[in-house]
Write a protein that holds these residues in place. Structure first.
Motif, PDB file in Angstrom:
ATOM      1  N   CYS A   1      29.189  56.885  27.011  1.00 29.81           N
ATOM      2  CA  CYS A   1      30.080  55.854  27.517  1.00 29.81           C
ATOM      3  C   CYS A   1      30.189  56.019  29.028  1.00 29.81           C
ATOM      4  CB  CYS A   1      31.451  56.016  26.866  1.00 29.81           C
ATOM      5  SG  CYS A   1      32.748  55.038  27.623  1.00 29.81           S
TER       6      CYS A   1
ATOM      7  N   CYS B   1      34.266  56.858  30.079  1.00 26.96           N
ATOM      8  CA  CYS B   1      34.842  58.196  29.918  1.00 26.96           C
ATOM      9  C   CYS B   1      33.775  59.286  30.055  1.00 26.96           C
ATOM     10  CB  CYS B   1      35.561  58.308  28.584  1.00 26.96           C
ATOM     11  SG  CYS B   1      34.495  58.116  27.139  1.00 26.96           S
TER      12      CYS B   1
ATOM     13  N   CYS C   1      31.967  53.491  24.645  1.00 24.27           N
ATOM     14  CA  CYS C   1      32.243  54.053  23.332  1.00 24.27           C
ATOM     15  C   CYS C   1      33.219  53.125  22.602  1.00 24.27           C
ATOM     16  CB  CYS C   1      32.844  55.448  23.480  1.00 24.27           C
ATOM     17  SG  CYS C   1      34.471  55.479  24.250  1.00 24.27           S
TER      18      CYS C   1
ATOM     19  N   HIS D   1      36.441  52.487  24.411  1.00 25.81           N
ATOM     20  CA  HIS D   1      36.431  51.721  25.655  1.00 25.81           C
ATOM     21  C   HIS D   1      35.674  50.410  25.520  1.00 25.81           C
ATOM     22  CE1 HIS D   1      37.342  55.858  27.199  1.00 25.81           C
ATOM     23  NE2 HIS D   1      38.300  55.135  27.719  1.00 25.81           N
TER      24      HIS D   1
HETATM   25 ZN   LIG Z   1      34.635  55.923  26.486  1.00 31.39          ZN
END
Ligand SMILES: [Zn+2]
Ligand SMILES: [Zn+2]
Length: 59
Positions: free
Chosen positions: A7, A10, A27, A30
């Motif tokens: 991701c 993050c 991800c 998110h």
């Molecule tokens: Zn993420």
């Protein structure tokens, strides 16, 4: 759909989806599935009648 990589928000969880707006890999945490956007774009694209046109044309 198979996306490899982390991701990009993050950078700690494997990416599950790709933002349809900016192409960011995100991800499941998110990625706003209902909007098809990453959390970043989803937070900017706030629900409004004609928010997009106003933003773009207000150069
Ligand atoms: Zn993420
Ligand atoms: Zn995005």
């Amino acid at each position: 759909m198979s996306i490899s990589g982390l991701c990009q928000i993050c950078e700690s969880r494997p990416a599950q989806e790709q933002c349809s707006n900016c192409g960011t890999l995100a991800c499941e945490v998110h990625y706003e599935e209902s909007a098809g956007l990453c959390a970043d774009c989803a937070s900017q694209a706030q629900p409004g009648p004609d928010n997009d046109d106003v933003e773009i044309n207000r150069f």
